[in-house]
Design a protein around this motif. Sequence first.
Motif, PDB file in Angstrom:
ATOM      1  N   ALA B  44       0.801  -1.116  -0.001  1.00 52.52           N
ATOM      2  CA  ALA B  44       0.037  -0.024  -0.185  1.00 52.52           C
ATOM      3  C   ALA B  44       0.822   1.161  -0.064  1.00 52.52           C
ATOM      4  O   ALA B  44       2.088   1.093   0.449  1.00 52.52           O
ATOM      5  CB  ALA B  44      -0.836   0.031   1.278  1.00 52.52           C
ATOM      6  N   ASP B 131     -10.733  -7.340  -2.486  1.00 53.31           N
ATOM      7  CA  ASP B 131     -10.288  -7.215  -3.900  1.00 53.31           C
ATOM      8  C   ASP B 131     -10.701  -8.610  -4.519  1.00 53.31           C
ATOM      9  O   ASP B 131     -10.950  -9.466  -3.926  1.00 53.31           O
ATOM     10  CB  ASP B 131      -8.899  -6.919  -4.001  1.00 53.31           C
ATOM     11  CG  ASP B 131      -7.857  -8.193  -3.512  1.00 53.31           C
ATOM     12  OD1 ASP B 131      -7.857  -8.851  -4.229  1.00 53.31           O
ATOM     13  OD2 ASP B 131      -7.523  -7.938  -2.384  1.00 53.31           O
ATOM     14  N   GLN B 298      -9.213   1.745  -2.042  1.00 49.49           N
ATOM     15  CA  GLN B 298      -9.535   0.777  -2.943  1.00 49.49           C
ATOM     16  C   GLN B 298      -8.827   1.435  -4.555  1.00 49.49           C
ATOM     17  O   GLN B 298      -8.507   0.635  -5.320  1.00 49.49           O
ATOM     18  CB  GLN B 298     -10.953   0.761  -3.105  1.00 49.49           C
ATOM     19  CG  GLN B 298     -11.544  -0.039  -2.113  1.00 49.49           C
ATOM     20  CD  GLN B 298     -11.867  -1.399  -2.291  1.00 49.49           C
ATOM     21  OE1 GLN B 298     -12.215  -1.891  -3.539  1.00 49.49           O
ATOM     22  NE2 GLN B 298     -11.421  -2.310  -1.542  1.00 49.49           N
ATOM     23  N   MET B 301      -5.123   0.375  -4.542  1.00 49.12           N
ATOM     24  CA  MET B 301      -4.732  -1.101  -4.549  1.00 49.12           C
ATOM     25  C   MET B 301      -4.302  -1.541  -5.932  1.00 49.12           C
ATOM     26  O   MET B 301      -3.503  -2.167  -5.861  1.00 49.12           O
ATOM     27  CB  MET B 301      -6.212  -1.688  -3.939  1.00 49.12           C
ATOM     28  CG  MET B 301      -5.807  -2.902  -3.322  1.00 49.12           C
ATOM     29  SD  MET B 301      -7.238  -3.454  -2.416  1.00 49.12           S
ATOM     30  CE  MET B 301      -8.372  -3.237  -3.678  1.00 49.12           C
ATOM     31  N   GLN B 304      -0.732  -1.208  -6.592  1.00 48.36           N
ATOM     32  CA  GLN B 304      -0.023  -1.658  -5.570  1.00 48.36           C
ATOM     33  C   GLN B 304       0.318  -3.189  -5.611  1.00 48.36           C
ATOM     34  O   GLN B 304       1.187  -3.856  -5.499  1.00 48.36           O
ATOM     35  CB  GLN B 304      -0.604  -1.288  -4.158  1.00 48.36           C
ATOM     36  CG  GLN B 304      -0.402  -0.079  -3.758  1.00 48.36           C
ATOM     37  CD  GLN B 304       0.969   0.548  -3.722  1.00 48.36           C
ATOM     38  OE1 GLN B 304       1.938  -0.033  -3.409  1.00 48.36           O
ATOM     39  NE2 GLN B 304       1.205   1.875  -3.907  1.00 48.36           N
ATOM     40  N   PRO B 309     -10.326  -3.703  -7.450  1.00 48.91           N
ATOM     41  CA  PRO B 309     -10.976  -3.091  -6.272  1.00 48.91           C
ATOM     42  C   PRO B 309     -12.557  -3.778  -6.198  1.00 48.91           C
ATOM     43  O   PRO B 309     -12.681  -3.960  -7.193  1.00 48.91           O
ATOM     44  CB  PRO B 309     -11.037  -1.574  -6.542  1.00 48.91           C
ATOM     45  CG  PRO B 309     -10.801  -1.314  -7.756  1.00 48.91           C
ATOM     46  CD  PRO B 309      -9.988  -2.276  -8.336  1.00 48.91           C
TER      47      PRO B 309
END
Lengths: 537, 355
Positions: B44, B131, B298, B301, B304, B309
Amino acid sequence: MVVPVAFFALFFAWPVASIVERGLRVDGAWQFGRFGETLSRPEILDVLWFTLWQALASTALTLVIALPGAYVFARFDFPGKGLLRAVVTVPFVMPTVMVGTAFLALVGRGGLLDELWGVRLDTTVWAILLAHVFFNYAVVVRTVGGLWAQLDPRQEEAARVLGASRWTAWRTVTLPALGPSVAAAALMVFLFTAGSFAVVQILGGPAYSTLETEIYRQTVDRFDLTTAAVLTMVQFVAVGAVLAVHARTVRRRETALKLVAPEQTSRRPRGAGQWVLFGGVLVSIVLLLVLPLGVLVERSFDTPEGYGLDYYRALQSVDPSGTFLVPMADTIRNSLQYALVATAIALVIGGLAAAALTRRAGRLVRGFDALLMLPLGVSAVTVGFGFLITLDEPPLDLRASWILVPLAQALVGVPFVVRTMLPVLRAVDERLREAAAVLGASPLRAWREVDLPLVRRALLIAAGFAFAVSLGEFGATVFIARPDHPTLPVAVARLLGRPGELNYGQAMALSTILMVVCAVALLLLERLRTDRTSGEF
Amino acid sequence: MGAAAIVAALGVTTLAACGGSGEKAADGPAPKTVTLVSHDSFAASKEVLAEFTRQTGFTVKVLKSGDAGEAVNKEILTKGSPQGDVFFGVDNTLLSRALDNGIFVPYEAKGTDRIPAAVQSDQEHRVTPIDTGDICVNYDKKYFADKKLSPPQTFDDLAKPEYKNLLVVENPERSSPGLGFLLGTAAQYGDEGWQDYWKKLKANGVKTVDSWELAYNQEFSGSAGGKKAKGDRPLVVSYASSPPVEVLYSEPQPTVAPTGVSTGTCFRQTEYAGLLNGAKNPEGGKKLIDFLISKKFQDDMPLQMFVNPVATDATLPELFTKHGVVIDKPRTMAPEKIAEKRDQWIQQWSSLVLK
């Protein structure tokens, strides 16, 4: 002796016993019936058999290839010796994933052998055996060569003057003196190769599995703790048996030796025979050790636009996704810090244990000697899971503490310290100590004046090992709480876990840096050794 | 004993030597940190985690606990005395194992109305979906262009003679994409039919390796690593997000991804987070779960962790919309069914494919 015993009880015996109990006692009932049931399964028997024979074969092959190397490093003087000694230790720190990659590039599809002769060794046991030689070459060279360099060659010469042939002189004088250290090296190689995990997985493919991969599979993939516990017990018994045999053979052979400074025993190779031996060793080192490392170095420079430093430059820039990578310098610093702490712990614990083992005899002490070796032969996943369920109460809730990493690394480092120091310590003539005592020296003074000068060299060799083990350690290190403090091997693994040319290239570049860091650190240790020993004898 | 003092002193000095760690000793009565336990792939951005601290006053400490299976097992082992407060990263292939062992306590996160009902598997809210990701066959675009062959699109295609000896897959016991692909074939061909399908795949020269890293970086001819390793398999089981990642990590970034996705071969994984039973900071844990499904987290993400999401109001980055594909009808399977069949299927698969 109290300190090492406490250390092992707390950080090894207790965690392992707890996780085994957890597996063997389900809802309060012991599951001893599972032993027979598990051990009669044909696939488990296959695993046991393969584990045993590949470890024996790997050990034999490593000894055959590395013993001449140990001789060359001990007796010959040549330019770049220190550097080469550091280079052969580098494989020890390399992440197995990278080594697998390198070996595949040499012996796999489209590899060197394939292109030259159409020979492919991947998914054969040969690839596994060669990789084991690659990893363990230094174990033999350093433990055996370390002692060999300190043996007085004049004893062998004396035997020859008295009419013994070269072979007889070597067999009756040098071999018995080397025996314990060869046995120690063989033992460590055996334990390492029997516990081989990633090498077997990568180079052998899914068709091969060892006791170690099986325990991992049962624990992590199937979560069948009972089967894992049964296999752990089998591992214990097997390792215990190996250690017992080892202890017996070593005890019969151990004698006080006349040790001299290594500088006195080495000289330039002379005569055709010695040059052939020297050349042969160099060739084997280049083929088996330098070439695989070279592949990684080559790939780290091989960018889409030709050779360049792009991947190294990319290491300095911030990852597009933010927190993934910290600057490269940080991973080097993290690695060095952990390795230094682990080395210090291993030296203190291992040094105390070795000292205690030389001073006292008796069955209990010998048992303890064997116990210290167990961590080399016991599955890392067992120890790791054991940590989780035991070290979970303050003040010993270490599960999220950074100290867990050096502690776990030291567990593997201690056996090296003990095994490297013990032959030298035991070789010290007891009469020297007695003489010192008679002359009024306190036990501490006697140790400082008699043992320390002789042991310092072994101590530094041991430190080199402990350091290398810690630098390359991966399993325990990924365990820790601070993803923003990755070590070099952890960063390499994370890079390899993602698609993309930059990630792959950076993984290669980081591995190359790991090699260099390791080599430089070992060279510094060598420097320390030569600086201090001069003038001591 | 003097040596004990040495060890103690060593501990103290090295603690100091490892400067910059700034690890605080045991926290006071009101813990200001909340610990997130996850698998090794968790990531993150710093800004987003800082935003959480700004909103709630809690600092997130992340504890990576091995690969997904290992991380879940560790939580089961430490049930009641967990390593942290929230666990993130249990997916539908492992969810039942986690739930049956009672490692989570129910908590209905704020904002779950923005998550499609299809992924909200647990009616008791012991876990919250965070996710989704699709495991699909990836192909090497250049190989198929050179051969003037159209890349396979469906499971059926993979067994066709024109794709003989082209596919490399992961061992489902050792690797989660390997397991996802096996489950995908079982969802496609039924509880019995999948075995016949794998017999065809085997006859068609499927190769198996133990890990995604080996399959993707060694065997697959379309990836950067595979090219260097002279990989000769133009088809590999990977993720739908792999092509965008190939683009992201290239210098300079190509306009078209070098690899593509066979959209009819996908299995959808959903990852969940839950509040751990015995958490020391349940208050912070609850806030963290709320935050994991907030738009802020979200949106962060995809770049990352390279997953999609779950929140309907999250926006996908351009990289995904441009180089990624939308998988219309991914195969998937209920966690209970996976729990029931998983071991048996893996065993059958092993004797069918490996032997």
